[in-house]
Write a protein that holds these residues in place. Structure first.
Motif, PDB file in Angstrom:
ATOM      1  N   LYS A 264       0.820  -1.209   0.000  1.00 42.46           N
ATOM      2  CA  LYS A 264       0.000   0.000   0.000  1.00 42.46           C
ATOM      3  C   LYS A 264       0.851   1.255   0.000  1.00 42.46           C
ATOM      4  O   LYS A 264       0.521   2.243  -0.672  1.00 42.46           O
ATOM      5  CB  LYS A 264      -0.924   0.005   1.225  1.00 42.46           C
ATOM      6  CG  LYS A 264      -2.130  -0.901   1.109  1.00 42.46           C
ATOM      7  CD  LYS A 264      -2.947  -0.926   2.390  1.00 42.46           C
ATOM      8  CE  LYS A 264      -3.455   0.450   2.769  1.00 42.46           C
ATOM      9  NZ  LYS A 264      -4.255   0.405   4.019  1.00 42.46           N
ATOM     10  N   ALA A 265       1.951   1.222   0.743  1.00 44.07           N
ATOM     11  CA  ALA A 265       2.824   2.392   0.804  1.00 44.07           C
ATOM     12  C   ALA A 265       3.412   2.713  -0.570  1.00 44.07           C
ATOM     13  O   ALA A 265       3.465   3.874  -0.985  1.00 44.07           O
ATOM     14  CB  ALA A 265       3.935   2.165   1.823  1.00 44.07           C
ATOM     15  N   VAL A 266       3.839   1.679  -1.276  1.00 43.14           N
ATOM     16  CA  VAL A 266       4.393   1.881  -2.617  1.00 43.14           C
ATOM     17  C   VAL A 266       3.302   2.334  -3.580  1.00 43.14           C
ATOM     18  O   VAL A 266       3.511   3.237  -4.405  1.00 43.14           O
ATOM     19  CB  VAL A 266       5.061   0.593  -3.124  1.00 43.14           C
ATOM     20  CG1 VAL A 266       5.456   0.730  -4.592  1.00 43.14           C
ATOM     21  CG2 VAL A 266       6.282   0.272  -2.274  1.00 43.14           C
ATOM     22  N   ALA A 267       2.120   1.727  -3.481  1.00 40.90           N
ATOM     23  CA  ALA A 267       1.017   2.100  -4.372  1.00 40.90           C
ATOM     24  C   ALA A 267       0.616   3.549  -4.157  1.00 40.90           C
ATOM     25  O   ALA A 267       0.336   4.275  -5.120  1.00 40.90           O
ATOM     26  CB  ALA A 267      -0.177   1.174  -4.130  1.00 40.90           C
ATOM     27  N   ALA A 268       0.591   3.992  -2.899  1.00 47.25           N
ATOM     28  CA  ALA A 268       0.229   5.383  -2.605  1.00 47.25           C
ATOM     29  C   ALA A 268       1.265   6.355  -3.154  1.00 47.25           C
ATOM     30  O   ALA A 268       0.924   7.429  -3.653  1.00 47.25           O
ATOM     31  CB  ALA A 268       0.081   5.567  -1.098  1.00 47.25           C
ATOM     32  N   ARG A 269       2.535   5.969  -3.063  1.00 45.64           N
ATOM     33  CA  ARG A 269       3.592   6.859  -3.552  1.00 45.64           C
ATOM     34  C   ARG A 269       3.587   6.943  -5.079  1.00 45.64           C
ATOM     35  O   ARG A 269       3.762   8.012  -5.662  1.00 45.64           O
ATOM     36  CB  ARG A 269       4.955   6.374  -3.072  1.00 45.64           C
ATOM     37  CG  ARG A 269       6.111   7.268  -3.497  1.00 45.64           C
ATOM     38  CD  ARG A 269       7.429   6.875  -2.857  1.00 45.64           C
ATOM     39  NE  ARG A 269       7.761   5.490  -3.077  1.00 45.64           N
ATOM     40  CZ  ARG A 269       7.714   4.548  -2.131  1.00 45.64           C
ATOM     41  NH1 ARG A 269       7.353   4.860  -0.904  1.00 45.64           N
ATOM     42  NH2 ARG A 269       8.011   3.296  -2.413  1.00 45.64           N
ATOM     43  N   GLU A 270       3.389   5.820  -5.731  1.00 46.19           N
ATOM     44  CA  GLU A 270       3.439   5.828  -7.186  1.00 46.19           C
ATOM     45  C   GLU A 270       2.140   6.315  -7.808  1.00 46.19           C
ATOM     46  O   GLU A 270       2.138   6.877  -8.902  1.00 46.19           O
ATOM     47  CB  GLU A 270       3.772   4.423  -7.701  1.00 46.19           C
ATOM     48  CG  GLU A 270       5.163   3.971  -7.296  1.00 46.19           C
ATOM     49  CD  GLU A 270       5.526   2.603  -7.841  1.00 46.19           C
ATOM     50  OE1 GLU A 270       4.620   1.930  -8.371  1.00 46.19           O
ATOM     51  OE2 GLU A 270       6.697   2.233  -7.763  1.00 46.19           O
ATOM     52  N   ALA A 271       1.013   6.084  -7.092  1.00 45.80           N
ATOM     53  CA  ALA A 271      -0.290   6.610  -7.503  1.00 45.80           C
ATOM     54  C   ALA A 271      -0.567   6.361  -8.984  1.00 45.80           C
ATOM     55  O   ALA A 271      -0.724   7.288  -9.771  1.00 45.80           O
ATOM     56  CB  ALA A 271      -0.381   8.102  -7.187  1.00 45.80           C
ATOM     57  N   ALA A 417      10.397  -0.241 -10.673  1.00 48.83           N
ATOM     58  CA  ALA A 417       9.325   0.276  -9.828  1.00 48.83           C
ATOM     59  C   ALA A 417       8.030  -0.452 -10.174  1.00 48.83           C
ATOM     60  O   ALA A 417       7.845  -0.929 -11.299  1.00 48.83           O
ATOM     61  CB  ALA A 417       9.166   1.777 -10.048  1.00 48.83           C
ATOM     62  N   GLN A 418       7.106  -0.526  -9.195  1.00 49.60           N
ATOM     63  CA  GLN A 418       5.891  -1.313  -9.381  1.00 49.60           C
ATOM     64  C   GLN A 418       5.112  -0.883 -10.617  1.00 49.60           C
ATOM     65  O   GLN A 418       4.729  -1.714 -11.442  1.00 49.60           O
ATOM     66  CB  GLN A 418       5.001  -1.201  -8.137  1.00 49.60           C
ATOM     67  CG  GLN A 418       3.602  -1.773  -8.296  1.00 49.60           C
ATOM     68  CD  GLN A 418       3.588  -3.258  -8.577  1.00 49.60           C
ATOM     69  OE1 GLN A 418       4.478  -3.979  -8.163  1.00 49.60           O
ATOM     70  NE2 GLN A 418       2.576  -3.727  -9.289  1.00 49.60           N
ATOM     71  N   HIS A 419       4.862   0.414 -10.790  1.00 51.50           N
ATOM     72  CA  HIS A 419       4.022   0.856 -11.907  1.00 51.50           C
ATOM     73  C   HIS A 419       4.745   0.782 -13.247  1.00 51.50           C
ATOM     74  O   HIS A 419       4.124   0.960 -14.299  1.00 51.50           O
ATOM     75  CB  HIS A 419       3.509   2.285 -11.663  1.00 51.50           C
ATOM     76  CG  HIS A 419       4.555   3.350 -11.756  1.00 51.50           C
ATOM     77  ND1 HIS A 419       5.617   3.414 -10.882  1.00 51.50           N
ATOM     78  CD2 HIS A 419       4.700   4.390 -12.617  1.00 51.50           C
ATOM     79  CE1 HIS A 419       6.375   4.459 -11.200  1.00 51.50           C
ATOM     80  NE2 HIS A 419       5.837   5.067 -12.253  1.00 51.50           N
TER      81      HIS A 419
END
Length: 541
Positions: A264-271, A417-419
Motif C-alpha cells: 500500500k505504501a508503494v502504491a500510494a507513492r506511485e499513484a 518500480a511497481q508501476h
C-alpha cells in the motif's frame, strides 16, 4: 497471531515491544505458491517447444517437400531466405508482443492478458498446421511470436508479484523449467516424426502445442489477480483477499497485513491512478534509468551469449558434423540443459540468482570459445571436431539453463518500480528478442555453404559477446536474494551502491511492518492510552 515479546527496561530506558508476523518459508507450508508456479509455468511451454521444434523442421523431408526444394542428388534442402524468415519472424512477433505489454498491463489484469495471448497461440498453431503458403506461414510465425511475447511477460510479472521474497528465485526456476522442458519435448517430437515422408512429420509436433493454451483460457478466469496490480487500480479489498490466498498456510494474519502495508505504501507513492502510455518514459528518468539499464543489460545476456545460434541451428550443425543421428544428439544435449535447470533449484536458495546468472554466462562464453577453437585449429579430424562440438554444446546448454534461461528474466521483473514493472520487463524481453532476431536472421549468411560458409567458426562472435555480458553482470547486477519487491524499490530510490544491496537495512520498510503489526494486534490503541513519558519502541525481531 504474530509474536509479541517485551523486555523489562533498565533505569532510564524506554519500554521495548518486539512484534513480528509468522512467516514459514518451508516448501511444505508454501505448497500453494509452488502449485501456482507450475500452473503459470505451463504457459511458457509453447515458447520452448517452438525453439526446439522449428529448428528440426528445417531438416525434415516432410516439411521440406512443402517449403523447400530437392537438390540434383535427390536430397531435400531449404533456401536461406525462407530459412531466415521462418525462424526469425517468431522473434519479430515476440518483440512486438513484449513491447506492447506495458500498455496492456496498465489497463488489463495480468491473467486477462495471459488469456489473450493463449488465444493468439492457438490461432497461430492452427494456421501453421493447415497452411502450405509461405506468406500465410510467415504471418502465423509473427502471430505465434506475438502470443509468446505477451505470455512470457505476464507469466513472469504475475510470478514476481505473488511469490514470497524467499522463494521468488525457486519459483522462477520452476516456471522456466517449462521453457526447457518444451524445447526438449520439441526435439523429442521431431525425433519421433522426422522419418515420416509427409506433412504429418511437422503437423504432429505442432498438435502438441494446442492443449495447454486451451486449458489456460478456460481456467484463468477463476485465478486470483495480482494483489499489487489490484492495489494500483484502487481495489484494496480484492488485493488483500488475493494476498491472503497466495500466502495461505505460510503467513499468519500479522505477516499478511505487514506485507500488505508495504504494498500500500508503494502504491500510494506511485499513484498509478490514471495509467497512460506516457508512463513508459518514466523508465528513462532519475533512478529508474539505472534500473532500466541493469534490466535490459542482464536480460539481453540471455540472447547475447548466442543462445539462438545453438538452439535454432544445433540440429543443422550436428548434421554437417556427421557424428550420427543429429536429432538424437539434439535431444541428448537438451536433456543436459534440463539437468542444469533442475540443479539451479537447489542452488538458488543458497547462493542467490546473481551468482547463477554470472556462472551461466561464463560457462556459455567458454563453450563458444571451445566450439570456435575446434574448427579453427588446423589438422584436427572432422570426427574429433564433431565429438567436441557435441560436448561443447552440452556444456553450453547446461550453463545456459543453470543461470541465464532461468533467472535473467527474474532480474528484469524484480528491479523496476511497481508501476513500471510491465513496461521495463517488456522492454527488456523485447531487446533480448531483437538480439535473438539478429542472430536467427543473420546466422544463415555466416554458416550456409552458399554464403560465407564460416560454419561453427561463427562461435567466435558469440564468445566475445558472451564475455561482454559476463563483465556487465559482474559489475552491474546487485544481490537482492531474499528481498521483497518493496525493499528493492527503497534501495534504488536511495541510490544504494551495487555492492551495498546485500547488507542495506531498509528503514522505511521496517517502519511500515512495525505499524502494520501493531495495528493487527490492536497494540496501536493500547499504546495511545499509555503515558507518553514511558516511551515505546517497536522493532522487527
Amino acid at each position: 497471531m504474530g509474536k509479541v515479546e517485551t523486555r523489562e527496561p533498565e533505569a532510564g530506558e524506554p519500554q521495548e515491544w518486539r512484534v513480528e508476523g509468522v512467516r514459514d518459508t518451508g516448501l511444505v507450508a508454501n505448497w500453494r505458491i509452488l502449485v501456482i508456479t507450475a500452473y503459470l509455468g505451463m504457459s511458457l511451454f509453447e515458447y520452448g517447444f517452438d525453439k526446439g521444434a522449428i529448428a528440426g523442421f528445417q531438416a525434415m523431408p516432410g516439411f521440406l517437400q512443402v517449403f523447400g526444394y530437392q537438390t540434383p542428388d535427390g536430397k531435400w534442402a531449404i533456401e536461406p531466405g525462407p530459412q531466415r524468415i521462418i525462424t526469425s519472424f517468431m522473434t519479430v512477433g515476440a518483440l512486438i508482443g513484449a513491447l506492447s505489454t506495458g500498455h496492456l498491463g496498465a489497463h488489463i489484469g495480468r491473467r486477462h492478458c495471459l488469456m489473450i495471448a493463449c488465444a493468439l497461440l492457438i490461432v497461430a498453431v492452427a494456421i501453421m498446421i493447415t497452411t502450405t503458403s509461405f506468406g500465410v506461414l510467415y504471418f502465423a510465425r509473427i502471430l505465434c511470436g506475438l502470443g509468446n511475447g505477451i505470455v512470457m511477460n505476464f507469466a513472469f510479472v504475475l510470478l514476481q508479484e505473488t511469490a514470497p521474497p524467499g522463494l521468488r528465485g525457486l519459483c522462477f526456476g520452476m516456471a522456466t523449467f517449462w521453457i526447457t522442458f518444451g524445447t526438449t519435448m520439441g526435439m523429442v517430437a521431431n525425433n519421433g516424426t522426422a522419418g515420416i515422408m509427409s506433412r504429418l512429420a511437422y503437423q504432429i509436433p505442432l498438435y502438441v502445442c494446442l492443449p495447454i493454451p486451451a486449458m489456460l483460457i478456460f481456467t484463468l478466469p477463476f485465478f486470483h489477480e495480482s494483489p499489487r496490480w489490484l492495489l494500483h487500480h484502487h481495489r484494496p479489498e480484492e488485493a488483500l483477499k488475493s494476498l491472503r490466498f497466495y500466502r495461505g498456510g505460510a503467513y499468519d494474519e500479522v505477516a499478511v497485513l505487514q506485507e500488505f502495508e508495504e504494498m500500500k505504501a508503494v502504491a500510494a507513492r506511485e499513484a498509478e491512478a490514471s495509467p497512460s502510455w506516457k508512463d513508459a518514459f518514466e523508465m528513462f528518468k532519475g533512478t529508474n534509468l539505472r534500473r532500466t539499464i541493469i534490466c535490459v543489460g542482464v536480460t539481453s545476456a540471455n540472447s547475447g551469449v548466442g543462445a539462438m545460434f545453438i538452439l535454432s541451428f544445433g540440429t543443422y550443425f550436428f548434421t554437417i558434423a556427421q557424428i550420427g543421428d543429429p536429432f538424437m544428439w539434439t535431444v541428448i544435449t537438451s536433456c543436459l540443459g534440463v539437468v542444469g535447470l533442475i540443479l539451479s533449484w537447489f542452488l538458488v536458495q543458497r547462493v542467490g540468482h546473481r551468482r547463477l546468472i554470472l556462472a551461466g554466462s561464463a560457462i556459455c562464453s567458454l563453450s563458444m570459445l571451445t566450439i570456435a577453437l575446434l574448427y579453427t585449429v588446423p589438422n584436427l579430424s572432422a570426427k574429433k571436431a564433431g565429438v567436441g562440438l557435441v560436448v561443447a554444446c552440452s556444456f553450453y546448454l547446461f550453463g545456459f539453463n543453470l543461470g541465464l534461461e532461468s533467472y535473467s528474466f527474474l532480474t528484469s521483473g524484480e528491479l523496476p518500480a511497481q508501476h513500471l514493472r510491465a513496461y521495463t520487463l517488456g522492454l527488456s524481453i523485447g531487446f533480448s528478442f531483437i538480439l535473438a532476431w539478429l542472430c536467427t536472421f543473420t546466422t544463415p549468411y555466416f554458416i550456409n555453404p552458399t554464403e560465407l560458409n564460416w560454419g561453427p567458426k561463427y562461435a567466435w562472435i558469440w564468445f566475445v559477446s558472451g564475455l561482454i555480458a559476463t563483465v556487465f553482470i559482474y559489475f552491474m547486477l546487485p544481490d537482492v536474494k531474499g528481498r521483497s519487491l518493496e525493499e528493492i524499490d527503497e534501495m534504488f530510490r536511495n541510490n544504494v551502491p551495487i555492492r551495498g544491496f546485500k547488507t542495506y537495512v531498509c528503514q522505511e520498510i521496517q517502519e511500515t511492518r512495525e505499524r502494520a503489526a501493531l495495528h493487527a494486534l490492536g497494540m496501536d490503541k493500547m499504546g495511545a492510552q499509555e503515558d507518553t513519558t514511558a516511551g515505546k519502541h517497536v522493532e522487527k525481531a
